[in-house]
Design an enzyme around this catalytic site. Structure first.
Site, PDB file in Angstrom:
ATOM      1  CE  LYS A 250      22.241  13.720 -48.871  1.00  0.00           C
ATOM      2  NZ  LYS A 250      21.181  14.034 -48.170  1.00  0.00           N
ATOM      3  CG  ASP A 255      18.637  10.346 -45.411  1.00  0.00           C
ATOM      4  OD1 ASP A 255      18.661   9.947 -44.131  1.00  0.00           O
ATOM      5  OD2 ASP A 255      18.485  11.442 -45.457  1.00  0.00           O
ATOM      6  CE  LYS A 262      15.280  11.045 -44.834  1.00  0.00           C
ATOM      7  NZ  LYS A 262      14.780  12.859 -44.427  1.00  0.00           N
ATOM      8  CG  ASP A 273      19.353  11.643 -49.353  1.00  0.00           C
ATOM      9  OD1 ASP A 273      19.435  12.646 -50.014  1.00  0.00           O
ATOM     10  OD2 ASP A 273      19.968  11.364 -48.298  1.00  0.00           O
ATOM     11  CG  ASP A 332      16.911  12.794 -41.692  1.00  0.00           C
ATOM     12  OD1 ASP A 332      17.409  12.063 -42.457  1.00  0.00           O
ATOM     13  OD2 ASP A 332      15.567  12.923 -41.575  1.00  0.00           O
ATOM     14  CD  GLU A 334      21.780  12.106 -44.718  1.00  0.00           C
ATOM     15  OE1 GLU A 334      20.847  12.640 -43.726  1.00  0.00           O
ATOM     16  OE2 GLU A 334      21.655  12.146 -45.678  1.00  0.00           O
ATOM     17  NE  ARG A 336      22.884  19.535 -42.740  1.00  0.00           N
ATOM     18  CZ  ARG A 336      21.990  20.459 -42.454  1.00  0.00           C
ATOM     19  NH1 ARG A 336      21.994  21.122 -41.589  1.00  0.00           N
ATOM     20  NH2 ARG A 336      20.784  20.066 -43.074  1.00  0.00           N
TER      21      ARG A 336
HETATM   22  N1  BES Z   1      18.036  13.658 -47.680  1.00  0.00           N
HETATM   23  C1  BES Z   1      17.381  14.633 -46.960  1.00  0.00           C
HETATM   24  C2  BES Z   1      16.549  15.816 -47.603  1.00  0.00           C
HETATM   25  C3  BES Z   1      15.392  15.711 -48.588  1.00  0.00           C
HETATM   26  C4  BES Z   1      14.292  15.719 -47.705  1.00  0.00           C
HETATM   27  C5  BES Z   1      15.463  15.402 -49.690  1.00  0.00           C
HETATM   28  C6  BES Z   1      12.947  15.462 -48.536  1.00  0.00           C
HETATM   29  C7  BES Z   1      14.360  15.449 -50.517  1.00  0.00           C
HETATM   30  C8  BES Z   1      13.217  15.253 -49.969  1.00  0.00           C
HETATM   31  C9  BES Z   1      18.324  14.985 -45.777  1.00  0.00           C
HETATM   32  O1  BES Z   1      19.424  14.282 -45.602  1.00  0.00           O
HETATM   33  C10 BES Z   1      17.409  15.485 -44.536  1.00  0.00           C
HETATM   34  O2  BES Z   1      16.952  14.681 -44.001  1.00  0.00           O
HETATM   35  N2  BES Z   1      17.639  16.611 -44.245  1.00  0.00           N
HETATM   36  C11 BES Z   1      17.065  17.188 -43.208  1.00  0.00           C
HETATM   37  C12 BES Z   1      17.828  18.158 -42.262  1.00  0.00           C
HETATM   38  C13 BES Z   1      17.016  18.575 -41.102  1.00  0.00           C
HETATM   39  C14 BES Z   1      17.101  17.282 -40.058  1.00  0.00           C
HETATM   40  C15 BES Z   1      17.793  19.705 -40.517  1.00  0.00           C
HETATM   41  C16 BES Z   1      15.490  17.887 -43.516  1.00  0.00           C
HETATM   42  O3  BES Z   1      15.632  18.472 -44.608  1.00  0.00           O
HETATM   43  O4  BES Z   1      14.491  17.600 -43.049  1.00  0.00           O
HETATM   44 ZN    ZN Z   2      19.882  12.695 -47.018  1.00  0.00          ZN
HETATM   45 ZN    ZN Z   3      18.844  12.828 -44.049  1.00  0.00          ZN
END
Ligand code: BES
Ligand code: ZN
Ligand code: ZN
Length: 485
Positions: A250, A255, A262, A273, A332, A334, A336
């Site tokens: 990825k 992000d 966020k 990210d 968010d 994204e 996946r």
């Molecule tokens: N890049 C983030 C995941 C992340 C969060 C990595 C904190 C490291 C620290 C990812 O894109 C994301 O935002 N995932 C969300 C998914 C949710 C909206 C289902 C998450 O984990 O909150």
């Molecule tokens: Zn992300």
């Molecule tokens: Zn995200």
């Protein structure tokens, strides 16, 4: 930093810092001609990571650093990595330009692994965060000599290459997002390919991806002024390889969350990210020097997730290149979305024997496993087991998490075939993310590594740790790939 190698039968020549690695429970043995105050040696017991630092009384070294390796005849590799890193950092702190490592140990079968850990620890320990101050600090350490047995030396050369892959990944991670944009990731991939006759690269641009129907990947960067790319690196050994492995990382260079934005606290960390992509590039950098007999493909979907009038909106439906439609309920989630098209592309055009993706995919994995363990999921137990084993060897620990039919069921959509987030009552955010990805891998043995906890913010291990990037995945993947050859 230039590293050269000598045997222990050669005399130690003039050096700013002599580092002597010593086992526990034996009287410190120094190279001929080097003398230090008696009291220093007498109070040293050789416990793991114990140190004594002193001016030399006489001989070719200005100063001497004794470091303990702990008990035994074959040593804990993590101790060896950390010892080498401690030495590299001491050299920087004391403005030493030259360092000699003295390792007078007969290690038998474990000598090669010891040497590799030494080389890794030295290279990783010498890594310094890229700083962007107007007058950056100059590094002092220029020259390293390792004096050890042939076996240790041959391991250390491998360790230097492996450590170099790790520090490349860390440099990409630590570079601010305005200087490490998707196009910069492409430039870094091209540089790696240019450095090796066995590595080639192409980067699919948005037009090419549109032609391939990658509507899921392309939806993420719609709000960004930076165009997305799909980087495809190929490493081919000289002989025809028996196995073909595909790595997918990825590469979200920033992000923000997009329209599902966020919170601002610690949003700066989202420059990390792209850590999965960085791990793939770091691995390829090292493959050029290790040349194992295995064909390796590296895919890095890279883009930026920003809010804008053009952005994908919650509720929008996009179509991935395998024909599946996805209701984007949270912009968010994204990672996946970009991985979906990259995984489908791997299945359609590369057809590997196995594929492994790495992604800072979910905050939930940080809750489940913290910052010291990467979560692994997938459809092939043998592959997950192999990664768990490589985790133990490298110290980049990996722990299995499940994907069950319930998680897959939960990701089915009511408007589209799939939705991009699980139901609030389901929980298990890392598992549902894995379940979403499973729709894009077909029958290929696949493992998904969620590195959201381990990519940065890990505990201090001397060669890495603290708030900066860890380069996690590079040493793990290289260990796995070397075992496939
Ligand atoms: N890049 C983030 C995941 C992340 C969060 C990595 C904190 C490291 C620290 C990812 O894109 C994301 O935002 N995932 C969300 C998914 C949710 C909206 C289902 C998450 O984990 O909150
Ligand atoms: Zn992300
Ligand atoms: Zn995200």
């Amino acid at each position: 930093m230039k590293v050269s190698y000598k045997t222990v039968s050669a005399k130690v020549t003039k050096t700013d810092l002599l580092v002597v690695l010593l086992p526990e429970g034996r009287k410190p043995k120094l190279p001929g001609g080097v003398s230090i105050p008696k009291s220093v040696a007498a109070s040293f017991s050789g416990k793991s990571r114990e140190t004594r630092f002193t001016d030399a009384i006489d001989g070719p070294a200005e100063r001497v650093l004794l470091i303990g390796l702990g008990e035994g005849t074959s040593f804990d590799l993590e101790t060896v990595r950390r010892a080498a890193a401690i030495a590299a950092q001491k050299a920087e702190k004391t403005d030493a330009a030259s360092v000699t490592f003295w390792v007078d140990l007969k290690l038998g079968k474990s000598a090669q692994d010891f040497g590799q850990a030494l080389g890794e620890g030295l290279t990783m320990g010498a890594y310094q965060l890229v700083d962007f101050k107007s007058s950056p600090k100059k590094r002092s350490l220029k020259k390293v000599v390792i004096q050890a047995s042939k076996e240790i030396t041959s391991g250390a050369k491998i360790g230097e290459i492996v450590g170099g892959g790790n520090t490349l990944a860390r440099r990409l991670q630590d570079t601010p997002a305005n200087m490490m944009r998707p196009k910069d990731m492409v430039a870094e991939a091209r540089k790696i390919a240019k450095g090796s006759a066995r590595i080639s690269v192409k980067a699919l641009d948005e037009k090419a991806m549109e032609k391939l129907g990658m509507g899921s990947l392309l939806s993420v960067s719609r709000g960004s002024s930076e165009p997305a790319y799909l980087i495809h690196l190929v490493y081919k050994p000289t002989k025809k390889a028996k196995r073909k492995i595909c790595l997918v990382g990825k590469g979200l260079t920033f992000d923000s969350g997009g329209i599902s934005i966020k919170p601002s606290a610690r949003m700066d960390e989202m420059k990390y990210d792209m850590s999965g992509g960085a791990a793939v590039l770091g691995t390829f950098h090292a493959l050029a020097g290790l040349h194992p007999e295995v064909e390796v493909h590296g895919l890095v979907p890279t883009s930026e997730n920003m809010p804008d009038a053009m952005s994908v909106k919650p509720g929008d439906v996009v179509t991935a290149s395998n024909g599946l439609t996805i209701e984007v309920l949270n912009t968010d989630a994204e990672g996946r979305l970009i991985l979906a098209d990259a995984l489908a592309y791997a299945g359609k055009t590369i057809k590997p024997d196995a594929m492994i993706d790495l992604a800072t995919l979910t905050g939930a994995v940080v809750v489940a496993l913290g910052h010291e363990l990467t979560g692994v999921m997938g459809n092939d137990e043998a592959l997950s087991d192999a990664l768990v084993a490589s985790g133990k060897t490298t110290g980049e620990l990996v722990w299995p998490l499940p994907i069950i039919d319930f998680h897959k069921e939960d990701m089915k959509g009511s408007v589209g075939d799939l939705k991009n987030i699980g139901s609030p009552s389901t929980g298990a955010g890392s598992c549902t993310a894995g379940a979403f990805l499973s729709n894009f891998v077909g029958e290929i043995p696949w493992a998904h590594l969620d590195i959201a906890g381990t990519a940065w913010g890990a505990t201090n291990r001397d060669y890495q740790g603290g708030s900066a990037g860890t380069g996690v995945g590079v040493r793990l993947l290289l260990d796995y790939l070397m075992k496939q050859a």
